[in-house]
Design a protein around this motif. Sequence first.
Motif, PDB file in Angstrom:
ATOM      1  N   TYR A  75      59.615 -44.113  18.893  1.00  0.00           N
ATOM      2  CA  TYR A  75      59.199 -44.988  20.000  1.00  0.00           C
ATOM      3  C   TYR A  75      58.450 -46.201  19.463  1.00  0.00           C
ATOM      4  CZ  TYR A  75      60.154 -42.169  24.185  1.00  0.00           C
ATOM      5  OH  TYR A  75      60.745 -41.521  25.215  1.00  0.00           O
ATOM      6  N   LEU A  76      57.487 -45.936  18.585  1.00  0.00           N
ATOM      7  CA  LEU A  76      56.682 -47.032  18.047  1.00  0.00           C
ATOM      8  C   LEU A  76      57.554 -48.002  17.240  1.00  0.00           C
ATOM      9  CD1 LEU A  76      53.480 -45.029  17.073  1.00  0.00           C
ATOM     10  CD2 LEU A  76      53.826 -46.485  19.087  1.00  0.00           C
ATOM     11  N   ALA A  77      58.516 -47.451  16.486  1.00  0.00           N
ATOM     12  CA  ALA A  77      59.430 -48.307  15.727  1.00  0.00           C
ATOM     13  C   ALA A  77      60.280 -49.157  16.678  1.00  0.00           C
ATOM     14  CB  ALA A  77      60.322 -47.458  14.825  1.00  0.00           C
ATOM     15  N   ASP A 131      65.238 -53.702  24.886  1.00  0.00           N
ATOM     16  CA  ASP A 131      66.379 -53.201  25.638  1.00  0.00           C
ATOM     17  C   ASP A 131      65.860 -52.257  26.726  1.00  0.00           C
ATOM     18  OD1 ASP A 131      68.716 -52.156  26.621  1.00  0.00           O
ATOM     19  OD2 ASP A 131      69.572 -51.709  24.654  1.00  0.00           O
ATOM     20  N   THR A 132      65.985 -52.663  27.966  1.00  0.00           N
ATOM     21  CA  THR A 132      65.450 -51.895  29.091  1.00  0.00           C
ATOM     22  C   THR A 132      66.115 -50.532  29.211  1.00  0.00           C
ATOM     23  OG1 THR A 132      65.017 -53.952  30.255  1.00  0.00           O
ATOM     24  CG2 THR A 132      64.999 -51.949  31.565  1.00  0.00           C
ATOM     25  N   LEU A 133      67.420 -50.475  29.004  1.00  0.00           N
ATOM     26  CA  LEU A 133      68.136 -49.202  29.116  1.00  0.00           C
ATOM     27  C   LEU A 133      67.626 -48.191  28.091  1.00  0.00           C
ATOM     28  CD1 LEU A 133      70.319 -47.531  30.466  1.00  0.00           C
ATOM     29  CD2 LEU A 133      71.956 -48.475  28.818  1.00  0.00           C
ATOM     30  N   VAL A 134      67.403 -48.644  26.853  1.00  0.00           N
ATOM     31  CA  VAL A 134      66.869 -47.761  25.807  1.00  0.00           C
ATOM     32  C   VAL A 134      65.491 -47.261  26.216  1.00  0.00           C
ATOM     33  CG1 VAL A 134      66.053 -47.680  23.415  1.00  0.00           C
ATOM     34  CG2 VAL A 134      68.229 -48.791  23.947  1.00  0.00           C
ATOM     35  N   ALA A 135      64.662 -48.153  26.731  1.00  0.00           N
ATOM     36  CA  ALA A 135      63.312 -47.759  27.142  1.00  0.00           C
ATOM     37  C   ALA A 135      63.350 -46.708  28.247  1.00  0.00           C
ATOM     38  CB  ALA A 135      62.524 -48.977  27.601  1.00  0.00           C
ATOM     39  N   VAL A 136      64.232 -46.889  29.214  1.00  0.00           N
ATOM     40  CA  VAL A 136      64.326 -45.937  30.324  1.00  0.00           C
ATOM     41  C   VAL A 136      64.833 -44.586  29.833  1.00  0.00           C
ATOM     42  CG1 VAL A 136      65.531 -45.449  32.499  1.00  0.00           C
ATOM     43  CG2 VAL A 136      64.548 -47.708  32.094  1.00  0.00           C
ATOM     44  N   LEU A 140      55.991 -51.270  28.924  1.00  0.00           N
ATOM     45  CA  LEU A 140      55.181 -50.259  29.597  1.00  0.00           C
ATOM     46  C   LEU A 140      55.905 -48.902  29.584  1.00  0.00           C
ATOM     47  CD1 LEU A 140      52.540 -49.830  31.120  1.00  0.00           C
ATOM     48  CD2 LEU A 140      53.756 -50.343  33.231  1.00  0.00           C
ATOM     49  N   ALA A 141      57.219 -48.927  29.791  1.00  0.00           N
ATOM     50  CA  ALA A 141      57.996 -47.683  29.738  1.00  0.00           C
ATOM     51  C   ALA A 141      57.915 -47.063  28.348  1.00  0.00           C
ATOM     52  CB  ALA A 141      59.454 -47.951  30.121  1.00  0.00           C
ATOM     53  N   PHE A 142      58.001 -47.917  27.302  1.00  0.00           N
ATOM     54  CA  PHE A 142      57.853 -47.411  25.938  1.00  0.00           C
ATOM     55  C   PHE A 142      56.485 -46.748  25.742  1.00  0.00           C
ATOM     56  CE2 PHE A 142      61.157 -50.570  24.359  1.00  0.00           C
ATOM     57  CZ  PHE A 142      62.065 -49.598  23.981  1.00  0.00           C
ATOM     58  N   LEU A 143      55.436 -47.436  26.187  1.00  0.00           N
ATOM     59  CA  LEU A 143      54.081 -46.921  25.990  1.00  0.00           C
ATOM     60  C   LEU A 143      53.832 -45.644  26.790  1.00  0.00           C
ATOM     61  CD1 LEU A 143      52.069 -50.267  25.911  1.00  0.00           C
ATOM     62  CD2 LEU A 143      52.688 -48.782  23.986  1.00  0.00           C
ATOM     63  N   LEU A 164      58.573 -59.968  33.907  1.00  0.00           N
ATOM     64  CA  LEU A 164      58.189 -58.670  34.475  1.00  0.00           C
ATOM     65  C   LEU A 164      59.056 -57.550  33.917  1.00  0.00           C
ATOM     66  CD1 LEU A 164      57.468 -59.544  38.217  1.00  0.00           C
ATOM     67  CD2 LEU A 164      55.821 -58.871  36.452  1.00  0.00           C
ATOM     68  N   MET A 165      60.322 -57.838  33.689  1.00  0.00           N
ATOM     69  CA  MET A 165      61.232 -56.854  33.121  1.00  0.00           C
ATOM     70  C   MET A 165      60.812 -56.481  31.703  1.00  0.00           C
ATOM     71  SD  MET A 165      63.777 -55.357  34.405  1.00  0.00           S
ATOM     72  CE  MET A 165      65.452 -54.888  34.279  1.00  0.00           C
ATOM     73  N   VAL A 166      60.432 -57.491  30.928  1.00  0.00           N
ATOM     74  CA  VAL A 166      59.976 -57.247  29.552  1.00  0.00           C
ATOM     75  C   VAL A 166      58.693 -56.426  29.568  1.00  0.00           C
ATOM     76  CG1 VAL A 166      59.049 -58.361  27.476  1.00  0.00           C
ATOM     77  CG2 VAL A 166      61.121 -59.254  28.555  1.00  0.00           C
ATOM     78  N   VAL A 167      57.739 -56.821  30.403  1.00  0.00           N
ATOM     79  CA  VAL A 167      56.479 -56.079  30.508  1.00  0.00           C
ATOM     80  C   VAL A 167      56.749 -54.644  30.963  1.00  0.00           C
ATOM     81  CG1 VAL A 167      54.302 -55.915  31.784  1.00  0.00           C
ATOM     82  CG2 VAL A 167      55.044 -58.118  30.871  1.00  0.00           C
ATOM     83  N   GLY A 168      57.610 -54.487  31.958  1.00  0.00           N
ATOM     84  CA  GLY A 168      57.959 -53.148  32.437  1.00  0.00           C
ATOM     85  C   GLY A 168      58.623 -52.307  31.366  1.00  0.00           C
ATOM     86  N   THR A 169      59.460 -52.929  30.554  1.00  0.00           N
ATOM     87  CA  THR A 169      60.133 -52.209  29.472  1.00  0.00           C
ATOM     88  C   THR A 169      59.124 -51.739  28.426  1.00  0.00           C
ATOM     89  OG1 THR A 169      62.129 -53.510  29.852  1.00  0.00           O
ATOM     90  CG2 THR A 169      61.974 -52.352  27.757  1.00  0.00           C
TER      91      THR A 169
END
Length: 195
Positions: free
Chosen positions: A65-67, A80-85, A19-22, A12-17
């Motif tokens: 973002y795409l890269a 990396d969740t922190l980078v995505a946020v 999703l944050a990127f998108l 879920l964390m990976v999917v959420g991350t």
Amino acid sequence: MSDLFDRLTASLMVVGTYLAFLVGVLMLVIALVPARNVMLELSPGRLRVGWGLLISMILLFIAGYLAQIVVSLQRPYGPDTLVAVVLLFGAWFVLLVCRLARTTVRHVTRLGVLEVENLTDALMGVGNRRFFERRFHAEVVRAKRYGNPLSVLLFDIDHFRQINETYGHEGGDRALRAIGAILRDAIRTPDLVAR
């Protein structure tokens, strides 16, 4: 059971991350619209070039973002969740600034139109009394400061009431518009006409 819960949480964390990127990419794409609209409303010059640079930066951020998504897909441990946020909040900031700038430009444009309407006689298309009083005072001060002469020409339309009575108010309005056009065409750039 705990292992399953940990794997589910990690997934879920990976999917959420991702999703944050998108969502960040989507926000930046949406930000392009008000930024482009602001740029198109500006006259050619440095400010317009600046907005063009901002649009280029937004496109660069989208590419970044795409890269980051592509790089994250190749990592064995995921994104990396922190980078995505952080990137998500950056995109939100860019979107907010672009929308506020667009709204500000609309309000400033409206104020400019209102100021022109406030100082213009709508019928003749020349300055109104308020415009005349402001400009006349400034011209008197300038003439005194530089020792230049100042001329004021006043005229009255003889028998204008008869025009209204004979041709109606529409006829009188047409006559006033025609007189306004003649006066606007006859004056020099530094001169002013007011009713």
